[in-house]
Motif scaffolding. Structure first.
Motif, PDB file in Angstrom:
ATOM      1  N   PHE A 278      86.040  12.090   5.832  1.00 28.83           N
ATOM      2  CA  PHE A 278      86.310  13.316   6.579  1.00 28.83           C
ATOM      3  C   PHE A 278      87.359  13.099   7.665  1.00 28.83           C
ATOM      4  CE2 PHE A 278      82.613  11.175   8.374  1.00 28.83           C
ATOM      5  CZ  PHE A 278      82.816  11.197   9.742  1.00 28.83           C
ATOM      6  N   ALA A 279      88.117  14.161   7.920  1.00 27.12           N
ATOM      7  CA  ALA A 279      89.205  14.113   8.897  1.00 27.12           C
ATOM      8  C   ALA A 279      88.652  13.864  10.295  1.00 27.12           C
ATOM      9  CB  ALA A 279      89.998  15.414   8.864  1.00 27.12           C
ATOM     10  N   PRO A 280      89.455  13.219  11.159  1.00 25.61           N
ATOM     11  CA  PRO A 280      88.958  12.912  12.510  1.00 25.61           C
ATOM     12  C   PRO A 280      88.790  14.136  13.397  1.00 25.61           C
ATOM     13  CG  PRO A 280      91.257  12.245  12.273  1.00 25.61           C
ATOM     14  CD  PRO A 280      90.780  12.631  10.911  1.00 25.61           C
ATOM     15  N   SER A 281      89.094  15.309  12.894  1.00 22.98           N
ATOM     16  CA  SER A 281      88.797  16.537  13.646  1.00 22.98           C
ATOM     17  C   SER A 281      87.306  16.843  13.620  1.00 22.98           C
ATOM     18  CB  SER A 281      89.578  17.712  13.047  1.00 22.98           C
ATOM     19  OG  SER A 281      89.292  17.841  11.655  1.00 22.98           O
ATOM     20  N   ARG A 282      86.585  16.278  12.657  1.00 23.79           N
ATOM     21  CA  ARG A 282      85.128  16.476  12.577  1.00 23.79           C
ATOM     22  C   ARG A 282      84.406  15.346  13.300  1.00 23.79           C
ATOM     23  NH1 ARG A 282      83.656  19.813   7.848  1.00 23.79           N
ATOM     24  NH2 ARG A 282      85.334  19.827   6.287  1.00 23.79           N
ATOM     25  N   SER A 283      83.337  15.686  13.983  1.00 24.38           N
ATOM     26  CA  SER A 283      82.450  14.650  14.503  1.00 24.38           C
ATOM     27  C   SER A 283      81.568  14.150  13.370  1.00 24.38           C
ATOM     28  CB  SER A 283      81.582  15.208  15.633  1.00 24.38           C
ATOM     29  OG  SER A 283      80.647  16.155  15.106  1.00 24.38           O
ATOM     30  N   GLY A 284      80.891  13.035  13.598  1.00 25.71           N
ATOM     31  CA  GLY A 284      79.964  12.542  12.594  1.00 25.71           C
ATOM     32  C   GLY A 284      78.858  13.538  12.305  1.00 25.71           C
ATOM     33  N   ALA A 285      78.359  14.195  13.348  1.00 23.89           N
ATOM     34  CA  ALA A 285      77.295  15.189  13.162  1.00 23.89           C
ATOM     35  C   ALA A 285      77.787  16.364  12.335  1.00 23.89           C
ATOM     36  CB  ALA A 285      76.784  15.665  14.519  1.00 23.89           C
ATOM     37  N   GLU A 286      79.022  16.794  12.574  1.00 23.44           N
ATOM     38  CA  GLU A 286      79.586  17.905  11.800  1.00 23.44           C
ATOM     39  C   GLU A 286      79.781  17.505  10.341  1.00 23.44           C
ATOM     40  OE1 GLU A 286      82.120  20.114  15.371  1.00 23.44           O
ATOM     41  OE2 GLU A 286      83.049  18.511  14.177  1.00 23.44           O
ATOM     42  N   ALA A 287      80.184  16.249  10.111  1.00 24.69           N
ATOM     43  CA  ALA A 287      80.344  15.775   8.738  1.00 24.69           C
ATOM     44  C   ALA A 287      79.000  15.764   8.014  1.00 24.69           C
ATOM     45  CB  ALA A 287      80.957  14.383   8.744  1.00 24.69           C
ATOM     46  N   ALA A 288      77.956  15.308   8.693  1.00 27.57           N
ATOM     47  CA  ALA A 288      76.628  15.284   8.084  1.00 27.57           C
ATOM     48  C   ALA A 288      76.142  16.695   7.778  1.00 27.57           C
ATOM     49  CB  ALA A 288      75.642  14.564   9.002  1.00 27.57           C
ATOM     50  N   ASP A 289      76.379  17.620   8.690  1.00 31.01           N
ATOM     51  CA  ASP A 289      75.986  19.014   8.452  1.00 31.01           C
ATOM     52  C   ASP A 289      76.720  19.587   7.246  1.00 31.01           C
ATOM     53  OD1 ASP A 289      74.238  18.993  10.581  1.00 31.01           O
ATOM     54  OD2 ASP A 289      75.630  19.975  11.975  1.00 31.01           O
ATOM     55  N   HIS A 290      77.993  19.226   7.094  1.00 32.54           N
ATOM     56  CA  HIS A 290      78.776  19.727   5.967  1.00 32.54           C
ATOM     57  C   HIS A 290      78.198  19.232   4.645  1.00 32.54           C
ATOM     58  CE1 HIS A 290      82.229  21.132   3.689  1.00 32.54           C
ATOM     59  NE2 HIS A 290      82.358  19.915   3.169  1.00 32.54           N
ATOM     60  N   VAL A 291      77.837  17.956   4.577  1.00 27.36           N
ATOM     61  CA  VAL A 291      77.277  17.403   3.347  1.00 27.36           C
ATOM     62  C   VAL A 291      75.938  18.082   3.027  1.00 27.36           C
ATOM     63  CG1 VAL A 291      76.300  15.316   2.297  1.00 27.36           C
ATOM     64  CG2 VAL A 291      78.482  15.207   3.534  1.00 27.36           C
ATOM     65  N   ARG A 292      75.121  18.291   4.025  1.00 25.35           N
ATOM     66  CA  ARG A 292      73.840  18.972   3.791  1.00 25.35           C
ATOM     67  C   ARG A 292      74.065  20.406   3.304  1.00 25.35           C
ATOM     68  NH1 ARG A 292      72.563  16.202   8.857  1.00 25.35           N
ATOM     69  NH2 ARG A 292      71.207  14.412   8.384  1.00 25.35           N
ATOM     70  N   GLU A 293      75.105  21.052   3.817  1.00 25.49           N
ATOM     71  CA  GLU A 293      75.413  22.410   3.380  1.00 25.49           C
ATOM     72  C   GLU A 293      75.852  22.433   1.918  1.00 25.49           C
ATOM     73  OE1 GLU A 293      78.528  26.045   4.524  1.00 25.49           O
ATOM     74  OE2 GLU A 293      78.419  24.236   5.762  1.00 25.49           O
ATOM     75  N   VAL A 294      76.699  21.458   1.536  1.00 23.98           N
ATOM     76  CA  VAL A 294      77.158  21.392   0.143  1.00 23.98           C
ATOM     77  C   VAL A 294      75.977  21.232  -0.806  1.00 23.98           C
ATOM     78  CG1 VAL A 294      78.472  19.999  -1.528  1.00 23.98           C
ATOM     79  CG2 VAL A 294      79.454  20.504   0.723  1.00 23.98           C
ATOM     80  N   PHE A 295      74.991  20.433  -0.396  1.00 24.74           N
ATOM     81  CA  PHE A 295      73.844  20.151  -1.264  1.00 24.74           C
ATOM     82  C   PHE A 295      72.587  20.888  -0.796  1.00 24.74           C
ATOM     83  CE2 PHE A 295      76.637  16.396  -1.566  1.00 24.74           C
ATOM     84  CZ  PHE A 295      76.978  16.521  -2.913  1.00 24.74           C
ATOM     85  N   ASP A 296      72.791  22.091  -0.289  1.00 23.45           N
ATOM     86  CA  ASP A 296      71.669  22.907   0.171  1.00 23.45           C
ATOM     87  C   ASP A 296      70.651  23.079  -0.960  1.00 23.45           C
ATOM     88  OD1 ASP A 296      70.250  24.614   1.971  1.00 23.45           O
ATOM     89  OD2 ASP A 296      71.026  26.334   0.854  1.00 23.45           O
ATOM     90  N   GLY A 297      69.376  22.887  -0.632  1.00 19.26           N
ATOM     91  CA  GLY A 297      68.320  22.995  -1.623  1.00 19.26           C
ATOM     92  C   GLY A 297      67.873  21.660  -2.182  1.00 19.26           C
ATOM     93  N   PHE A 298      68.606  20.600  -1.868  1.00 27.67           N
ATOM     94  CA  PHE A 298      68.260  19.254  -2.337  1.00 27.67           C
ATOM     95  C   PHE A 298      67.901  18.363  -1.145  1.00 27.67           C
ATOM     96  CE2 PHE A 298      70.964  20.914  -5.683  1.00 27.67           C
ATOM     97  CZ  PHE A 298      70.278  20.553  -6.834  1.00 27.67           C
ATOM     98  N   GLU A 299      67.137  17.325  -1.422  1.00 25.52           N
ATOM     99  CA  GLU A 299      66.822  16.332  -0.397  1.00 25.52           C
ATOM    100  C   GLU A 299      68.060  15.475  -0.147  1.00 25.52           C
ATOM    101  OE1 GLU A 299      64.176  12.266   0.054  1.00 25.52           O
ATOM    102  OE2 GLU A 299      63.446  13.841  -1.298  1.00 25.52           O
ATOM    103  N   VAL A 300      68.510  15.387   1.104  1.00 34.25           N
ATOM    104  CA  VAL A 300      69.712  14.626   1.469  1.00 34.25           C
ATOM    105  C   VAL A 300      69.355  13.662   2.590  1.00 34.25           C
ATOM    106  CG1 VAL A 300      72.073  14.732   2.357  1.00 34.25           C
ATOM    107  CG2 VAL A 300      71.246  16.535   0.830  1.00 34.25           C
ATOM    108  N   GLU A 301      69.651  12.386   2.378  1.00 30.77           N
ATOM    109  CA  GLU A 301      69.449  11.371   3.420  1.00 30.77           C
ATOM    110  C   GLU A 301      70.784  10.700   3.728  1.00 30.77           C
ATOM    111  OE1 GLU A 301      67.179   7.103   4.320  1.00 30.77           O
ATOM    112  OE2 GLU A 301      66.993   8.077   2.343  1.00 30.77           O
ATOM    113  N   VAL A 302      71.246  10.817   4.962  1.00 29.51           N
ATOM    114  CA  VAL A 302      72.459  10.122   5.388  1.00 29.51           C
ATOM    115  C   VAL A 302      72.105   8.662   5.637  1.00 29.51           C
ATOM    116  CG1 VAL A 302      74.239   9.960   7.176  1.00 29.51           C
ATOM    117  CG2 VAL A 302      73.459  12.211   6.385  1.00 29.51           C
ATOM    118  N   THR A 303      72.780   7.763   4.945  1.00 29.97           N
ATOM    119  CA  THR A 303      72.439   6.340   5.023  1.00 29.97           C
ATOM    120  C   THR A 303      73.442   5.514   5.814  1.00 29.97           C
ATOM    121  OG1 THR A 303      73.561   5.954   2.908  1.00 29.97           O
ATOM    122  CG2 THR A 303      71.184   6.401   2.841  1.00 29.97           C
TER     123      THR A 303
END
Length: 385
Positions: A278-303
């Motif tokens: 992800f581009a440096p305009s995003r924070s790590g928290a924003e990147a994690a939120d984006h991934v969870r949004e893409v996979f909404d409805g599935f179990e997602v664990e940031v490792t």
């Protein structure tokens, strides 16, 4: 394009004008830093140092650097730090990692030619021992630079961030990171690459119910349930985001799929590991939120998560460096340790020999001309020559 490989037997013999920078004393490798940066590149590449096995190379670097009277030397694990203390108005931190990804029959190094241009082929030549070799030669020779310099050669860069020598050093000696500007010798084709993308790894899980595969209707297949996850990845359109004038390309990709327990059992668990750059305009928290949004409805664990870094080119010392080396700044698509310095408020760039697209490649190779050019430019800037 014509490529000629020359094995060890084809190398020119030792002469007064050419020697190997790697020798052995009592069975241990020793480095001769008076030789060319290209020869030092060959030498440190020929000491295998896959992550977790850096000790021998760290020992050789320490043995070559510690006797130099103009440097204060500190060792932390397999990380070597050498500093000038000249009372200059500014301090620059110049760093490079000493580990590599695993070998695949690509050591010892070999001299090759591509269209008549000499290259050094082998694991680590690009990522990033050519850059480290330039640093070692300059550290040995620059006893009176125009800025104070902190040189850092560190272990465990090619594995998870928690094991990095810089992570450990930041906890034990944060004062060693202090500086007005930092340069990472990561491969950049001899150009200046500002900042870096962030990187995130996550596991997306689907669940089912086991049964005998002869009675599949009695179970629920977790691997089949992962089909929508892969479909979302295939349909994903990554963005290109401009940050401080540099265009960073993002990417979201599956990097591993696992599931199943036996050839006659319907699987009850499937895991799809994804990597988000992800581009440096995003924070790590924003990147994690984006991934969870893409996979909404599935179990997602940031490792695993490492923040990106903005370009770091707006400070006067950074602009002076860019002018001095005659470079046109480019974005760094991969994650590098410039992010660590950026997080500490130290502007940092990537600058080193080697084509980044050949990093980790089985045909990893670096142009000798790029090694020499980077050495000349960095030397001229550090000495105002």
């Amino acid at each position: 394009m014509h490529t000629r490989l020359s094995g060890e037997r084809d190398r020119p013999p030792r002469t007064k004008g050419r020697a190997d920078a790697l020798d052995r004393l009592d069975g241990m490798p020793t480095l001769d830093l008076s030789l060319s940066a290209a020869d030092i590149t060959r030498a440190i590449c020929d000491i295998p140092s896959v992550s977790d096995d850096e000790r021998m190379l760290a020992d050789a670097i320490e043995a070559a650097i510690r006797p130099l009277p103009h440097l204060e030397v500190h060792r932390d694990g397999d990380t070597i730090v050498a500093r000038t203390a000249l009372g200059r108005a500014q301090r620059v931190v110049i760093a490079g990692h000493i580990d590599t990804v695993p070998l695949n029959g690509n050591l010892p190094t070999r001299d090759i030619e591509i269209d008549g241009e000499p290259f050094i082929w082998g694991r680590g030549t690009v990522d990033m021992k050519a850059g480290t070799a330039v640093q070692l030669k300059l550290a040995a020779e620059l006893s009176d630079p125009v800025v104070d310099i902190t040189w850092i050669w560190y272990d465990h860069e090619e594995v998870e961030a928690s094991r990095s020598g810089l992570t450990r050093l930041a906890a034990t000696r944060p004062d060693l990171f202090e500086g007005d500007f930092a340069i990472l010798g990561e491969p950049s084709n001899g150009q200046v690459e500002g900042g870096c993308n962030g990187t995130l790894r996550a596991v997306v899980r689907t669940h089912g119910r086991r049964s005998h595969s002869a009675r599949a209707w009695m179970g629920v297949n977790a691997i089949h349930a992962a089909a929508p996850v892969l479909a979302r990845l295939a349909a994903y359109e990554p963005q290109e985001i401009v940050v401080d004038g540099l265009a960073y390309r993002e990417g979201l990709n599956a990097v591993r799929v696992s599931g199943g327990v036996a050839g006659n059992v319907i699987p009850d668990l499937c895991e799809v590991e994804v990597n988000f750059r992800f581009a440096p305009s995003r924070s790590g928290a924003e990147a994690a939120d984006h991934v969870r949004e893409v996979f909404d409805g599935f179990e997602v664990e940031v490792t695993d998560l490492a923040q990106g870094a903005r370009p770091g080119l707006d400070s006067p010392i950074a602009q002076d460096f860019v002018r001095a080396v005659g470079a046109v700044p480019q974005p760094k698509y991969g994650w590098t340790d410039v992010a660590r310095f950026s997080a500490l408020g130290v502007p940092a760039v990537n600058y080193g020999p080697g084509d980044p697209s050949l990093a980790h490649h089985d045909e990893e190779r670096v142009a000798v001309a790029q090694i020499e050019s980077c050495e000349r430019s960095l030397r001229a800037w550090l000495t105002a020559g």
